[in-house]
Design a protein around this motif. Structure first.
Motif, mmCIF file in Angstrom:
data_model
loop_
_atom_site.group_PDB
_atom_site.id
_atom_site.type_symbol
_atom_site.label_atom_id
_atom_site.label_comp_id
_atom_site.label_asym_id
_atom_site.label_seq_id
_atom_site.Cartn_x
_atom_site.Cartn_y
_atom_site.Cartn_z
ATOM 1 N N SER A 253 -4.687 25.915 2.976
ATOM 2 C CA SER A 253 -3.444 25.229 2.633
ATOM 3 C C SER A 253 -2.636 24.997 3.900
ATOM 4 C CB SER A 253 -2.619 26.088 1.676
ATOM 5 O OG SER A 253 -3.332 26.305 0.487
ATOM 6 N N ALA A 254 -1.763 24.017 3.848
ATOM 7 C CA ALA A 254 -0.861 23.761 4.973
ATOM 8 C C ALA A 254 0.028 24.986 5.173
ATOM 9 C CB ALA A 254 -0.028 22.524 4.693
ATOM 10 N N ILE A 255 0.318 25.317 6.426
ATOM 11 C CA ILE A 255 1.161 26.480 6.721
ATOM 12 C C ILE A 255 2.581 26.063 7.083
ATOM 13 C CG2 ILE A 255 -0.760 27.995 7.329
ATOM 14 C CD1 ILE A 255 -0.171 27.423 10.287
ATOM 15 N N GLY A 256 2.933 24.852 6.722
ATOM 16 C CA GLY A 256 4.271 24.335 6.992
ATOM 17 C C GLY A 256 4.544 23.149 6.096
ATOM 18 N N PRO A 257 5.611 22.426 6.393
ATOM 19 C CA PRO A 257 5.986 21.273 5.563
ATOM 20 C C PRO A 257 5.183 20.017 5.920
ATOM 21 C CG PRO A 257 7.627 21.610 7.260
ATOM 22 C CD PRO A 257 6.630 22.726 7.404
ATOM 23 N N TYR A 258 3.896 20.069 5.647
ATOM 24 C CA TYR A 258 3.011 18.923 5.879
ATOM 25 C C TYR A 258 1.863 19.019 4.881
ATOM 26 C CZ TYR A 258 0.225 22.368 8.469
ATOM 27 O OH TYR A 258 -0.500 23.467 8.827
ATOM 28 N N SER A 259 1.112 17.949 4.759
ATOM 29 C CA SER A 259 -0.032 17.948 3.846
ATOM 30 C C SER A 259 -1.323 18.119 4.632
ATOM 31 C CB SER A 259 -0.056 16.660 3.025
ATOM 32 O OG SER A 259 0.005 15.547 3.858
ATOM 33 N N GLN A 260 -2.383 18.468 3.917
ATOM 34 C CA GLN A 260 -3.689 18.616 4.555
ATOM 35 C C GLN A 260 -4.151 17.293 5.150
ATOM 36 O OE1 GLN A 260 -5.534 20.165 0.973
ATOM 37 N NE2 GLN A 260 -6.091 22.039 2.069
ATOM 38 N N GLY A 261 -3.715 16.220 4.547
ATOM 39 C CA GLY A 261 -4.065 14.903 5.047
ATOM 40 C C GLY A 261 -3.427 13.828 4.200
ATOM 41 N N THR A 262 -3.490 12.613 4.704
ATOM 42 C CA THR A 262 -2.984 11.466 3.958
ATOM 43 C C THR A 262 -3.963 10.317 4.092
ATOM 44 O OG1 THR A 262 -1.688 10.721 5.863
ATOM 45 C CG2 THR A 262 -0.523 12.046 4.244
ATOM 46 N N MET B 189 0.841 -1.188 0.000
ATOM 47 C CA MET B 189 0.000 0.000 0.000
ATOM 48 C C MET B 189 0.880 1.244 0.000
ATOM 49 S SD MET B 189 -3.229 -0.520 2.553
ATOM 50 C CE MET B 189 -2.472 -1.619 3.745
ATOM 51 N N GLU B 190 0.436 2.224 -0.733
ATOM 52 C CA GLU B 190 1.114 3.508 -0.736
ATOM 53 C C GLU B 190 0.208 4.549 -0.114
ATOM 54 O OE1 GLU B 190 2.937 4.974 -4.275
ATOM 55 O OE2 GLU B 190 3.293 2.943 -5.013
ATOM 56 N N LYS B 191 0.825 5.555 0.472
ATOM 57 C CA LYS B 191 0.007 6.638 1.001
ATOM 58 C C LYS B 191 -0.338 7.596 -0.135
ATOM 59 C CE LYS B 191 3.534 9.880 2.584
ATOM 60 N NZ LYS B 191 4.066 10.620 3.713
ATOM 61 N N LYS B 192 -1.506 8.215 -0.008
ATOM 62 C CA LYS B 192 -1.979 9.203 -0.970
ATOM 63 C C LYS B 192 -2.118 10.518 -0.221
ATOM 64 C CE LYS B 192 -6.062 10.494 -3.572
ATOM 65 N NZ LYS B 192 -7.494 10.289 -3.679
ATOM 66 N N ILE B 193 -1.689 11.596 -0.832
ATOM 67 C CA ILE B 193 -1.773 12.916 -0.218
ATOM 68 C C ILE B 193 -3.117 13.551 -0.548
ATOM 69 C CG2 ILE B 193 -0.739 15.230 -0.145
ATOM 70 C CD1 ILE B 193 0.988 12.973 1.087
ATOM 71 N N ILE B 194 -3.752 14.130 0.452
ATOM 72 C CA ILE B 194 -5.002 14.861 0.256
ATOM 73 C C ILE B 194 -4.649 16.327 0.020
ATOM 74 C CG2 ILE B 194 -7.116 15.680 1.370
ATOM 75 C CD1 ILE B 194 -7.092 13.052 2.976
ATOM 76 N N SER B 195 -5.233 16.897 -1.022
ATOM 77 C CA SER B 195 -5.030 18.302 -1.328
ATOM 78 C C SER B 195 -6.313 18.859 -1.927
ATOM 79 C CB SER B 195 -3.869 18.473 -2.307
ATOM 80 O OG SER B 195 -3.678 19.840 -2.600
ATOM 81 N N PHE C 147 -6.073 10.312 7.525
ATOM 82 C CA PHE C 147 -5.473 11.078 8.613
ATOM 83 C C PHE C 147 -5.464 12.548 8.205
ATOM 84 C CE2 PHE C 147 -3.735 6.839 8.599
ATOM 85 C CZ PHE C 147 -3.743 6.463 9.933
ATOM 86 N N LEU C 148 -6.279 13.369 8.873
ATOM 87 C CA LEU C 148 -6.295 14.786 8.557
ATOM 88 C C LEU C 148 -5.394 15.541 9.518
ATOM 89 C CD1 LEU C 148 -10.068 15.460 7.789
ATOM 90 C CD2 LEU C 148 -8.227 14.770 6.240
ATOM 91 N N SER C 149 -4.594 16.434 8.965
ATOM 92 C CA SER C 149 -3.750 17.280 9.804
ATOM 93 C C SER C 149 -4.622 18.160 10.678
ATOM 94 C CB SER C 149 -2.849 18.153 8.930
ATOM 95 O OG SER C 149 -1.918 17.358 8.239
ATOM 96 N N GLY C 150 -4.078 18.578 11.803
ATOM 97 C CA GLY C 150 -4.818 19.448 12.707
ATOM 98 C C GLY C 150 -5.271 20.706 11.999
ATOM 99 N N GLN C 151 -6.511 21.091 12.251
ATOM 100 C CA GLN C 151 -7.089 22.278 11.640
ATOM 101 C C GLN C 151 -7.277 23.353 12.692
ATOM 102 O OE1 GLN C 151 -7.846 22.631 8.173
ATOM 103 N NE2 GLN C 151 -6.489 20.856 8.316
ATOM 104 N N ASP D 138 -15.204 16.098 2.838
ATOM 105 C CA ASP D 138 -15.977 16.159 1.589
ATOM 106 C C ASP D 138 -15.101 15.862 0.379
ATOM 107 O OD1 ASP D 138 -18.321 16.858 2.927
ATOM 108 O OD2 ASP D 138 -18.231 18.977 2.344
ATOM 109 N N SER D 139 -13.867 16.336 0.406
ATOM 110 C CA SER D 139 -12.979 16.142 -0.751
ATOM 111 C C SER D 139 -12.708 14.671 -1.024
ATOM 112 C CB SER D 139 -11.659 16.898 -0.548
ATOM 113 O OG SER D 139 -10.793 16.210 0.341
ATOM 114 N N GLN D 140 -12.980 13.832 -0.042
ATOM 115 C CA GLN D 140 -12.768 12.392 -0.186
ATOM 116 C C GLN D 140 -14.089 11.616 -0.193
ATOM 117 O OE1 GLN D 140 -9.593 11.419 -0.868
ATOM 118 N NE2 GLN D 140 -9.375 13.654 -0.853
ATOM 119 N N GLY D 141 -15.199 12.336 -0.275
ATOM 120 C CA GLY D 141 -16.507 11.682 -0.277
ATOM 121 C C GLY D 141 -16.907 11.165 1.094
#
Length: 128
Positions: A13-22, A1-7, A29-33, A64-67
């Protein structure tokens, strides 16, 4: 399995070197909002109530972006600048999670990015 980045442009947008989620397997896994306005990148004005609603709007946009929706959330972590805001945040939280509640932790922290009053991260799942 590979991880997929949520954007998505529907959430800040992320305010640092991280993604919105994976996504890994059937877990999301959603990054802290925090209460950032997606268009301006600025923290919304107001107190913990306004910030908490904005945090949940941002989480909803990512789900929502992931249904997905709040019923797919299996774990939430709430970070509070002041534990005295717990009751206010909890009351708002209960309007987004109305039954079949996810597991949850809530902790007070010394500081949050951009001097936010609340940050929430969640883990969700795709229905099998």
């Amino acid at each position: 399995m590979e991880k997929k980045i949520i954007s998505t442009t529907n959430a800040p947008s992320a305010i640092g070197p991280y993604s919105q989620g994976t996504i890994f397997g059937n877990l999301v896994f959603l990054s802290g909002q925090i209460a950032l306005d997606k268009d301006t990148g600025a923290l919304v004005e107001g107190g913990v109530e306004e910030q908490t609603h904005m945090v949940f709007r941002n989480i909803k946009a990512l789900l929502d972006s992931q249904g997905l929706d709040f019923s797919n959330v299996i774990k939430a972590t709430v970070f509070l600048k002041d534990m005295n805001d717990f009751a206010k945040v909890n009351e708002i939280y209960a309007t987004y999670f109305t039954d079949n509640y996810p597991s949850r932790s809530a902790v007070q922290v010394a500081a949050l990015p951009k001097a936010a009053l609340v940050e929430i991260e969640v883990i969700a799942h795709f229905n099998a």
